[in-house]
Design a protein around this motif. Structure first.
Motif, PDB file in Angstrom:
ATOM      1  N   CYS A   1     -40.284   7.441  74.145  1.00 30.87           N
ATOM      2  CA  CYS A   1     -40.002   7.753  75.592  1.00 30.87           C
ATOM      3  C   CYS A   1     -39.676   9.237  75.821  1.00 30.87           C
ATOM      4  O   CYS A   1     -39.828   9.739  76.894  1.00 30.87           O
ATOM      5  CB  CYS A   1     -38.511   6.910  75.922  1.00 30.87           C
ATOM      6  SG  CYS A   1     -37.240   7.538  74.936  1.00 30.87           S
TER       7      CYS A   1
ATOM      8  N   LEU B   1     -32.646   1.294  76.622  1.00 32.31           N
ATOM      9  CA  LEU B   1     -32.208   2.570  77.688  1.00 32.31           C
ATOM     10  C   LEU B   1     -30.767   3.090  77.003  1.00 32.31           C
ATOM     11  O   LEU B   1     -30.066   2.156  76.671  1.00 32.31           O
ATOM     12  CB  LEU B   1     -32.203   1.971  78.989  1.00 32.31           C
ATOM     13  CG  LEU B   1     -31.710   3.142  79.928  1.00 32.31           C
ATOM     14  CD1 LEU B   1     -32.815   4.039  80.312  1.00 32.31           C
ATOM     15  CD2 LEU B   1     -31.510   2.317  81.462  1.00 32.31           C
ATOM     16  N   ASP B   2     -30.544   4.353  77.248  1.00 34.01           N
ATOM     17  CA  ASP B   2     -29.180   4.887  76.841  1.00 34.01           C
ATOM     18  C   ASP B   2     -28.605   5.334  78.159  1.00 34.01           C
ATOM     19  O   ASP B   2     -29.322   6.265  78.700  1.00 34.01           O
ATOM     20  CB  ASP B   2     -29.325   5.855  75.702  1.00 34.01           C
ATOM     21  CG  ASP B   2     -27.815   6.391  75.524  1.00 34.01           C
ATOM     22  OD1 ASP B   2     -26.967   6.078  76.025  1.00 34.01           O
ATOM     23  OD2 ASP B   2     -27.665   7.268  74.837  1.00 34.01           O
TER      24      ASP B   2
ATOM     25  N   ILE C   1     -40.840   3.906  64.803  1.00 30.71           N
ATOM     26  CA  ILE C   1     -41.462   3.280  66.048  1.00 30.71           C
ATOM     27  C   ILE C   1     -43.089   3.473  65.527  1.00 30.71           C
ATOM     28  O   ILE C   1     -43.585   4.416  64.772  1.00 30.71           O
ATOM     29  CB  ILE C   1     -41.283   3.530  67.189  1.00 30.71           C
ATOM     30  CG1 ILE C   1     -41.458   5.361  67.158  1.00 30.71           C
ATOM     31  CG2 ILE C   1     -39.644   3.450  67.602  1.00 30.71           C
ATOM     32  CD1 ILE C   1     -41.398   5.944  68.504  1.00 30.71           C
TER      33      ILE C   1
ATOM     34  N   PHE D   1     -40.039   3.020  78.598  1.00 34.47           N
ATOM     35  CA  PHE D   1     -40.307   4.001  77.762  1.00 34.47           C
ATOM     36  C   PHE D   1     -41.467   5.009  78.033  1.00 34.47           C
ATOM     37  O   PHE D   1     -41.205   6.296  78.105  1.00 34.47           O
ATOM     38  CB  PHE D   1     -40.760   3.720  76.177  1.00 34.47           C
ATOM     39  CG  PHE D   1     -39.781   3.070  75.366  1.00 34.47           C
ATOM     40  CD1 PHE D   1     -38.436   3.143  75.721  1.00 34.47           C
ATOM     41  CD2 PHE D   1     -40.098   1.951  74.368  1.00 34.47           C
ATOM     42  CE1 PHE D   1     -37.385   2.421  74.916  1.00 34.47           C
ATOM     43  CE2 PHE D   1     -39.162   1.549  73.804  1.00 34.47           C
ATOM     44  CZ  PHE D   1     -37.755   1.473  73.943  1.00 34.47           C
TER      45      PHE D   1
ATOM     46  N   THR E   1     -27.391   8.807  78.589  1.00 32.78           N
ATOM     47  CA  THR E   1     -28.277  10.246  78.442  1.00 32.78           C
ATOM     48  C   THR E   1     -29.249  10.024  79.657  1.00 32.78           C
ATOM     49  O   THR E   1     -29.633  11.034  80.113  1.00 32.78           O
ATOM     50  CB  THR E   1     -29.173  10.277  77.195  1.00 32.78           C
ATOM     51  OG1 THR E   1     -30.037   8.967  77.259  1.00 32.78           O
ATOM     52  CG2 THR E   1     -28.432  10.382  75.943  1.00 32.78           C
TER      53      THR E   1
ATOM     54  N   ILE F   1     -35.671  -0.064  64.452  1.00 33.05           N
ATOM     55  CA  ILE F   1     -34.447   0.589  64.641  1.00 33.05           C
ATOM     56  C   ILE F   1     -33.361   0.401  63.788  1.00 33.05           C
ATOM     57  O   ILE F   1     -32.628   1.190  63.147  1.00 33.05           O
ATOM     58  CB  ILE F   1     -34.123   0.839  66.169  1.00 33.05           C
ATOM     59  CG1 ILE F   1     -35.247   1.303  67.196  1.00 33.05           C
ATOM     60  CG2 ILE F   1     -32.931   1.785  66.122  1.00 33.05           C
ATOM     61  CD1 ILE F   1     -35.948   2.414  66.767  1.00 33.05           C
TER      62      ILE F   1
ATOM     63  N   GLY G   1     -34.153   9.770  75.280  1.00 30.84           N
ATOM     64  CA  GLY G   1     -33.223   9.259  74.437  1.00 30.84           C
ATOM     65  C   GLY G   1     -33.126   7.561  74.415  1.00 30.84           C
ATOM     66  O   GLY G   1     -32.038   7.078  74.208  1.00 30.84           O
ATOM     67  N   ALA G   2     -34.168   6.864  74.877  1.00 26.25           N
ATOM     68  CA  ALA G   2     -33.979   5.325  75.328  1.00 26.25           C
ATOM     69  C   ALA G   2     -34.246   4.596  73.927  1.00 26.25           C
ATOM     70  O   ALA G   2     -33.842   3.892  73.830  1.00 26.25           O
ATOM     71  CB  ALA G   2     -34.681   5.088  76.486  1.00 26.25           C
ATOM     72  N   CYS G   3     -35.415   5.068  73.072  1.00 26.46           N
ATOM     73  CA  CYS G   3     -35.728   4.284  72.156  1.00 26.46           C
ATOM     74  C   CYS G   3     -35.476   4.457  70.954  1.00 26.46           C
ATOM     75  O   CYS G   3     -35.429   3.605  69.890  1.00 26.46           O
ATOM     76  CB  CYS G   3     -37.411   4.500  71.980  1.00 26.46           C
ATOM     77  SG  CYS G   3     -38.167   6.109  71.101  1.00 26.46           S
ATOM     78  N   TYR G   4     -34.536   5.549  70.635  1.00 28.61           N
ATOM     79  CA  TYR G   4     -34.129   5.734  69.345  1.00 28.61           C
ATOM     80  C   TYR G   4     -35.185   5.907  68.066  1.00 28.61           C
ATOM     81  O   TYR G   4     -34.742   5.623  66.935  1.00 28.61           O
ATOM     82  CB  TYR G   4     -32.947   4.619  68.898  1.00 28.61           C
ATOM     83  CG  TYR G   4     -31.596   4.915  69.595  1.00 28.61           C
ATOM     84  CD1 TYR G   4     -31.541   4.545  70.922  1.00 28.61           C
ATOM     85  CD2 TYR G   4     -30.607   5.586  68.907  1.00 28.61           C
ATOM     86  CE1 TYR G   4     -30.358   4.748  71.461  1.00 28.61           C
ATOM     87  CE2 TYR G   4     -29.506   5.737  69.733  1.00 28.61           C
ATOM     88  CZ  TYR G   4     -29.226   5.380  71.197  1.00 28.61           C
ATOM     89  OH  TYR G   4     -28.122   5.517  71.854  1.00 28.61           O
ATOM     90  N   GLY G   5     -36.427   5.978  68.562  1.00 25.24           N
ATOM     91  CA  GLY G   5     -37.538   6.263  67.300  1.00 25.24           C
ATOM     92  C   GLY G   5     -37.601   7.405  66.849  1.00 25.24           C
ATOM     93  O   GLY G   5     -38.150   7.438  65.770  1.00 25.24           O
TER      94      GLY G   5
END
Lengths: 271, 231
Positions: B190, A11-12, A44, A246, A15, A55, B193-197
């Motif tokens: 997602c 989680l960011d 991913i 996600f 954002t 990542i 912006g959560a997964c950075y994938g």
């Protein structure tokens, strides 16, 4: 009341601040001494039993984190756990010594188990000891379920000064493109998360809760209240949600609501 | 940020694609080029899909049933319901003087809604086969080319290009129209912006496409091949 956190890297909060505020504490993506761009894409891949990621610890580095990110995270109004990473015990100690001076930091989680970068040469015990010498903040050690003797490592990091455990990180996995039979991730192997990790996390929590007297954050495939309750029954005192976030950013609230119903019907595990 | 659950109103075949029409019921359609994460029945992760059509009653998404997520999405029937999250990301800027819409294959998906918002500008579509080109019915009046003719063979000059399509097409457009607005895709877990994938190389460094895009100025895309959409 079982605290619900996010798993580091899932989680960011900057954002999605509204999602972060539904948590009892926010765990940052792992911060390393220097900035890291992470691994090349694609990084991913969904499989039938979980998700792979590679990542590779993408993060702005500790200096930019402290200068730009941490002040904004503090504005969320929830406890901030910072995940610390590195490639040597000295790296961890450096990050921890800088975090130690910041009141915004509630807890430091040592990421001792990223499957997507080269492991530090020192073992978990040496890293925890170095970090312990660098900070008085609460220190949680996040361990890999692939360790040959996980309860033994848990006991060692407890003796080295860890205040808690986060169990578990992802397991290494590989997915192949059905047409080319080549790895779907540019990095080849990635970390497996999601439903497949849930029995693994349960076993790790169960074994470590019997080996050490430390609070445990249970992580691995938690997607509903029942999953959270099972981790607590196995010995966790809090749970963290990763991959499920996600698919549904509302999952922390749903888990809480489901736990409220379940705890009326299921005997309190009394951990 | 909250998922919503909506019923399938209709699902229509459009050539080899499927147009999934969901009841709108107050959903914000967002700007053309923005996307929603749609629950893929039976799968762990949702799939990113841009809005194809937005009417007062419906939001429609065009699906190419080519993978384990898009196939169950294309199999949804009226009365079924799925969760969706959005609108997400950054869409097309609409403040252009001489718009030309360019689509390749399933890249036609965001163009009908974009066309409606821009008042029906000229459009150029490229497809692999005549069967795929049946999807051009979603954009009446568009010029259509079929492989081996490429959209870049038929491209007029002096336009503001807004495009979506396969990576080779977007790369070719970039060389001709460095100011084009291009809708890219990348695997996303997602969408928020959560997964950075979904990292792609923009302005010389890896950045999240779901935050910076999916619509980005052509000149910003600096990396080598990065697209491998979630299917």
């Amino acid at each position: 009341m079982i605290p619900v956190l996010n798993a580091s890297g899932c989680l960011d909060a900057l954002t999605a601040p509204d999602v972060a505020r539904t948590l009892d504490a926010y765990v940052t993506k792992t911060v390393t001494p220097l900035p890291r761009e992470g691994n090349p894409p694609p990084r991913i891949a969904e499989t039938d039993v979980g998700m792979l990621n590679s990542i590779g610890l993408a993060n702005p580095g500790i200096d930019a984190f402290l200068g730009e990110h941490l002040p904004r995270l503090a504005g969320l109004g929830i406890p901030i756990w910072v995940s610390a990473g590195g490639f040597s015990a000295a790296d961890y100690a450096h990050v921890c010594s800088l975090l130690d001076t910041r009141a915004e930091v509630d807890t430091i989680e040592l990421n001792l188990s990223c499957p997507n970068v080269d492991a530090p040469e020192e073992d978990a015990l040496a890293i925890v000891a170095a970090a312990r010498a660098a900070t008085v903040k609460p220190l949680y050690a996040k361990l890999s379920p692939a360790l040959p003797n996980l309860p033994g490592t848990a006991a060692a990091v407890a003796a080295a000064g860890a205040d808690g455990l986060t169990l578990v990180n992802t397991l290494r996995g590989l997915a192949l493109d059905p047409a080319t039979l080549r790895p779907r991730l540019a990095a080849g192997i990635g970390g497996l998360s999601g439903p497949a990790l849930r029995p693994v996390a349960l076993a790790a929590v169960y074994a470590c809760a019997r080996a050490v007297d430390l609070p445990i954050v249970g992580v691995g495939g938690v997607a509903c209240g029942r999953d959270a309750l099972e981790l607590v029954a196995a010995g966790a005192s809090a749970v963290a949600v990763g991959t499920a976030l996600f698919a549904d950013p509302g999952v922390p609230g749903r888990i809480r609501a489901e736990l409220a119903v379940l705890r009326g019907r299921v005997p309190d595990p009394g951990v | 940020m909250r998922r919503e659950r909506r019923r399938v109103e209709r699902a229509d075949d459009v050539g080899p694609y499927r147009l999934l029409r969901l009841e709108r019921d107050g959903l914000d359609a967002g700007e053309p080029g923005q996307f929603f994460m749609l629950e893929a029945p039976g799968r762990l992760l949702p799939r990113p899909l841009s809005v194809c059509l937005a009417t007062p009653a419906e939001l429609a998404f065009l699906i190419d049933p080519v993978g384990p997520g898009t196939r169950p999405l294309a199999a949804l029937a009226p009365g079924d319901a799925i969760h969706l999250l959005g609108p997400l990301g950054r869409g097309f800027r609409l403040d252009v003087e001489r718009p030309l819409l360019v689509g390749g294959g399933i890249g036609i998906a965001p163009l009908p809604y974009l066309s409606a918002r821009l008042g029906g500008p000229p459009a150029l579509l490229g497809f692999r086969t005549a069967g795929h080109a049946e999807a051009a019915a979603l954009l009446p009046g568009a010029e259509v080319v079929i492989d081996p003719v490429l959209v870049t063979d038929a491209l007029p000059s002096g336009h503001d290009v807004l495009a979506c399509g396969p990576e080779p097409m977007l790369r070719a457009l970039t060389a001709i129209y460095p100011d084009a607005q291009l809708a890219w895709e990348a695997p996303m877990a997602c969408g928020y912006g959560a997964c950075y994938g979904c990292a792609v190389e923009l302005d010389g460094r890896l950045q999240r496409l779901c935050i910076e895009g999916p619509v980005v100025a052509a000149r910003r895309v600096t990396g080598a091949s990065t697209m491998r959409a979630g299917r």
